[in-house]
Design an enzyme around this catalytic site. Structure first.
Site, PDB file in Angstrom:
ATOM      1  N   ASP B  76      18.322   1.235 -10.799  1.00  0.00           N
ATOM      2  CA  ASP B  76      17.876  -0.061 -10.244  1.00  0.00           C
ATOM      3  C   ASP B  76      16.965  -0.834 -11.193  1.00  0.00           C
ATOM      4  O   ASP B  76      16.226  -1.720 -10.750  1.00  0.00           O
ATOM      5  CB  ASP B  76      17.158   0.104  -8.892  1.00  0.00           C
ATOM      6  CG  ASP B  76      18.085   0.558  -7.782  1.00  0.00           C
ATOM      7  OD1 ASP B  76      19.297   0.685  -8.034  1.00  0.00           O
ATOM      8  OD2 ASP B  76      17.596   0.791  -6.659  1.00  0.00           O
ATOM      9  N   CYS B 113      24.989   2.000  -7.252  1.00  0.00           N
ATOM     10  CA  CYS B 113      24.761   3.046  -8.236  1.00  0.00           C
ATOM     11  C   CYS B 113      25.913   4.031  -8.417  1.00  0.00           C
ATOM     12  O   CYS B 113      26.349   4.261  -9.540  1.00  0.00           O
ATOM     13  CB  CYS B 113      23.442   3.740  -7.943  1.00  0.00           C
ATOM     14  SG  CYS B 113      23.483   5.035  -6.780  1.00  0.00           S
ATOM     15  N   LYS B 175      19.509  12.051 -11.405  1.00  0.00           N
ATOM     16  CA  LYS B 175      20.263  11.765 -10.176  1.00  0.00           C
ATOM     17  C   LYS B 175      21.766  11.797 -10.442  1.00  0.00           C
ATOM     18  O   LYS B 175      22.265  11.156 -11.356  1.00  0.00           O
ATOM     19  CB  LYS B 175      19.828  10.378  -9.674  1.00  0.00           C
ATOM     20  CG  LYS B 175      20.644   9.854  -8.517  1.00  0.00           C
ATOM     21  CD  LYS B 175      20.041   8.566  -8.005  1.00  0.00           C
ATOM     22  CE  LYS B 175      21.115   7.628  -7.495  1.00  0.00           C
ATOM     23  NZ  LYS B 175      20.563   6.369  -7.001  1.00  0.00           N
TER      24      LYS B 175
END
Lengths: 331, 631
Positions: B76, B113, B175
């Site tokens: 982000d 994402c 992630k």
């Protein structure tokens, strides 16, 4: 991705800020027998106002209306005292400052011996009004607006404090026990706040000290005699901790040293006494704070030791023009 | 696949060095033969000169190591959030990569994402690789359709798999968000070592996740699901520590490594160590409009954005900060302060990695690729999930995410996101933000540095690029090839193009004006072809119809030209249709946007200075005309 009405609630942001004003610390002028409760010197927004009402029930061998705490051997005194007052915060040279006036009132009764003569008496009425001035000398600058208030974290803060009492309270020169003291007195002190850890309601911890020097004028008409009191050094200490966002507690300690009293040239002992106590505070709403506490001297078995214990309940109502305006708009 | 040590072609990275190595060996051989007659000696030298003339790629078996590859993905992060892209946020380490390498201003990701990550790691369009919709948003009509699994499906082969097969060590930290099942986790998709957050987000301090249904974040380490986190866990720091450990553990074997550093930062919640929270104290109280203008000015000065670029209009539901009370500006500005701290903290840990590689002598042989995975986040994710009193998730938030006091922001159990106004700042000069197909949702700043880059250090390139280009580029760097089949299955063709010619300085773009890029997610869709962009977005973020923009003249997408250029619309619609057909695009029959137009303030055009009422100043009369009232 969502209902964008909720993207940002601008009003909520303002309300959060305003609601924080009095949560950051209550204005709470001095309490009974010259001790102030923990968190008294936390700073808040400039131009805020507070009215305290402090109720004390005190017993011991010294007159609680007299900050000299001169013990009288064998005395058994009981007092009910209420302090009412008004305090206002302001900015002085960009530093946080506060001025307050306090008026003690109440009654005291018991047996007391002065110069070999025993008195069993009581007294009631208004005591000596006291003015207080406090200014921060190390720590965050004055909080002139809400962003300043929200940024406030004491870190290590040191204030300069001055008190002065005016001898105009009820006084009877035939009685040793009085509400007024018939002499000028006051103190200078350095209130210290040491923030331990985060400054988040519910998690705030502080270590606070107030070293102070009390100075006393002479009472030249103390049951026909002259009462002199040496300067007295007093240190108040508090370890405070939030229990929830609105509830906090503190362990309190006080040490008195010096303050030797002389009556017609006959000197007593200087004080060297310790007291401990507990206080709990609760923020009832944005304006109203409540504290309850108990404290007692500990090394008080000697005839000339200060022996005193007290229950205290205080209510402090604080307000600020901004908060009141916001409330009116909300209604 | 080509095993390590075999003849490997690596035209981007191994261009010059092999000749030097061969030359040293040749000289030694000549010395040994020094007792030969002059004639034989002359012949021998002639032969050796001929040998030296053989192209470098054919003697690569003796070549020095292929370059390491480090992809750092920020979660982000906005286009304009790095110092080298015009931000006031201090990112000295990322800026140093930009200074050593090249900045790319026309680089596209997806709007959210996991779709971006899926294309990065597979090189294949989302509608084929399993992320035709995000796992969390799959529509009823997409369920069970190949390409819409919600995780990276097994029809694609991944970049780490191919690099591992080509002799690379493959590491991942951070992630994942591409699947949680044992056959979907990083270890199953080509990573030798990993320390991974499988979820899309959560606490940076512990395993707390967002919803009552999924209360705990899942982590894996080297293919095992973790029962607890390491001592002193803080996501950004721990990811960096782990990666450094992996690199050091295998240093001795001489193999290059591929590291995928998928930072959780600066995704909300803005969890941040205390010492990083006050680096911009009060700086953002001035409001988003001022910061956006300052960033644009710096972008123009740097050459990131062309002179004369207009800012996208402030979104219609975001007020001009001048109408807000100082307290509101403070509270909202503090959110941006935290975000800036998140970015700076991430930059610090990236700096630790860079320093470590320098210390062990690997920096010069490492290609760094850095970018954000989508536009900056302007949606109140927390409010969306937990904002309804009486709901299951609201109760969960009350217990686990209720540290709402500004002084607690950054601590465990606090949840701060900075909102649409700051997301627009992060995406200066573009329009909108993450989740949308306006430029603010899909354009990101890209930095590439290292041995593959032959362009002038510190330069800026404006060629049209896409995240899916990275896979063919890196396969080329590593000397690996993309297979037609994998484990007996045919794999989809790569959608991207190798950026090799651009990195080598031989071309400014790998795309012609006829090449196109296309996107679809949550029912919104877009096509970019040359300087044109055709976009369809649900109301009120779009018109519920196709809009046409000329991005060369109007990067902020202020002027819909569809009415003026119907032929262009028609031509690009044909491109769109071919994209739909080629990639089996199924528009969702249900999205979270469906009620948005009704729920949001009505969209109006935002004109600077309107209404004058709020911009007027107190009139001060001339002093000589002042008077007291007459009796």
């Amino acid at each position: 991705m969502k209902n964008s009405k909720g993207f940002t609630n601008w009003v909520a942001c303002l309300c959060l800020a305003v609601a924080t004003i009095f949560a950051m610390g209550a204005l709470c002028p001095p309490q009974a027998h010259a001790q102030v409760p923990a968190r008294f010197y936390w700073k808040t927004l400039s131009d805020a106002n507070a009215v305290p009402v402090i109720f004390n029930s005190i017993s011991g061998n010294t007159n609680p209306f007299d900050p000299a705490h001169t013990p009288t051997a064998g005395a058994e005194l009981d007092a009910t005292m209420v302090l009412g007052g008004y305090a206002r915060t302001f900015s002085l040279f960009d530093r946080a400052a506060m001025a307050a006036i306090l008026l003690p009132m109440g009654r005291i009764s018991g047996d007391i011996t002065v110069a070999g003569r025993a008195y069993s008496q009581s007294a009631s009425g208004f005591g000596d009004p006291m003015i207080e001035f406090d200014i921060n000398i190390l720590g965050p600058k004055a909080q002139k607006n809400i962003p300043d208030l929200l940024r406030y974290q004491p870190g290590l803060s040191i204030d300069l404090l001055a008190d002065l009492a005016f001898p105009i309270g009820e006084y009877d020169n035939k009685k040793p026990l009085n509400i007024g003291l018939n002499r000028w007195y006051g103190r200078v002190g350095l209130p210290i706040i040491w923030q331990l850890g985060p400054w988040v309601p519910g998690r705030r911890t502080t270590l606070e000290f107030l070293p102070a020097l009390w100075l006393f004028g002479n009472n030249n008409d103390y049951v026909g005699q002259t009462l002199k009191t040496d300067p007295m050094f007093q240190v108040d200490g508090h370890l405070t901790r939030d229990l929830t966002e609105r509830l906090w507690a503190s362990l309190d300690g006080v040490w008195y040293y010096g303050g030797k009293a002389t009556i017609n040239g006959v000197s007593g002992d200087k004080l060297n006494n310790l007291g401990f106590g507990l206080t709990a505070g609760y923020q009832i709403n944005d304006n109203l704070n409540l504290t309850v506490g108990y404290k007692s001297t500990v090394n008080d078995s000697g005839a000339h030791d200060v022996r005193m214990d007290s229950f205290t309940v205080s209510l402090v109502y604080g307000w600020h023009q901004l908060v009141e305006g916001m409330r009116r708009l909300k209604e | 696949m080509k095993p390590n040590g075999s003849i490997i072609s690596c035209p981007l990275a191994c261009r010059a060095a092999p000749i030097d190595g061969s030359l040293r060996r040749t000289r030694a051989t000549i010395r040994k033969r020094a007792n030969l007659s002059p004639l034989l000696m002359t012949l021998w030298v002639a032969v050796m000169v001929a040998v030296l003339a053989v192209p470098a790629i054919t003697i690569a078996a003796d070549a020095p190591r292929r370059p390491n590859i480090v992809i750092i993905l920020a979660d982000d992060l906005g286009y304009a959030d790095m110092g080298s892209f015009g931000s006031e946020i201090k990112t000295p380490n990322l800026d140093s990569l930009a200074k050593d390498g090249v900045r790319f201003t026309n680089f596209y990701t997806h709007a959210s994402c996991s779709p971006t990550r899926s294309m990065l790691l597979s090189g294949v369009d989302t509608h084929l690789n399993g992320l035709g919709n995000m796992n969390e948003m799959i529509a009823p009509n997409q369920r069970g359709v190949p390409g819409y699994e919600g995780n990276l499906n097994n029809r694609v082969v991944t970049l780490p798999q191919l690099l591992k097969d080509a002799g690379y060590h493959t590491y991942m930290v951070g992630k994942w968000h591409l699947g949680k099942q044992p056959d979907q986790i990083p270890a199953a998709r080509g990573f030798e070592r990993d320390f991974s957050l499988l979820d899309g987000g959560g606490s940076y301090w512990n395993m707390m996740n967002i919803t009552a249904a999924v209360p705990k974040s899942l982590f894996t380490e080297d293919g095992r699901y973790l029962t607890k986190l390491p001592e002193d866990y803080y996501a950004t720091k721990t990811y960096t520590d782990k990666l450094i450990g992996y690199i050091d553990a295998n240093r001795g074997d001489g193999k290059p490594f591929f590291a995928y550093v998928a930072h959780q930062a600066p995704h909300d919640p803005y969890h941040l160590p205390r010492e990083w929270r006050k680096r911009h104290d009060g700086e953002y109280d001035k409001g988003w409009d001022a910061v956006r203008q300052e960033r644009l000015k710096r972008q123009v000065e740097m050459g990131i954005t062309p002179a004369g670029t207009e800012l996208a209009e402030r979104m219609w539901f975001v007020p001009d900060p001048i109408v807000l009370a100082p307290a509101s500006r403070y509270i909202l500005g503090k959110k941006m302060e935290l975000y800036a701290g998140m970015v700076e903290n991430m930059d610090h840990h990236i700096g630790r990695l860079i320093e470590h590689l320098k210390k062990i002598g690997e920096y010069e042989n490492t290609i760094f690729i850095f970018f954000g995975d989508n536009g900056a986040e302007g949606t109140d994710l927390f409010g969306m999930i937990a904002g309804s009193p009486g709901s299951r998730d609201n109760l969960f938030a009350a217990i686990n995410w209720s540290q709402t006091h500004p002084n607690a922001w950054g601590d465990p159990e606090s949840w701060v996101g900075y909102g649409p106004m700051w997301a627009q700042v992060s995406m200066t000069p573009f329009s909108q933000f993450k989740g949308w197909l306006a430029e603010g949702g899909i354009r990101n700043g890209l930095i590439v540095s290292g041995p593959a880059v032959q362009r002038q250090k510190g330069s800026i390139n404006h060629g049209l690029m896409h995240v899916a280009d990275l896979m063919p580029t890196l396969l080329e760097v590593a000397g690996a090839t993309y297979p037609k089949t994998h484990e007996g299955r045919e794999v989809p063709a790569l959608m991207g193009k190798s950026l090799g010619p651009v990195l080598a300085g031989k071309a400014d773009s790998v795309r012609t004006d006829q090449d196109y890029l296309a996107w679809e997610v949550f029912g919104n869709r877009a096509v970019r072809q040359g300087e044109w962009k055709l976009r369809w977005q649900i109301k009120p973020f779009g018109k519920g119809d196709w809009e046409l923009f000329n991005l060369a003249a109007d990067p902020a997408e202020r002027k819909d030209l569809a009415a003026q250029h119907p032929d262009k619309v028609k031509a690009m619609l044909a491109v769109w249709e071919s994209y739909v057909k080629a990639n089996n695009v199924i528009l969702p029959n249900r999205t979270l946007f469906d009620t948005m137009e009704k729920d949001m303030p009505q969209r109006v055009t935002v004109y600077p200075g309107f209404p004058p009422l709020i911009y007027q100043q107190q009139f001060v009369p001339p002093k000589d005309m002042l008077a007291d009232p007459k009796p």
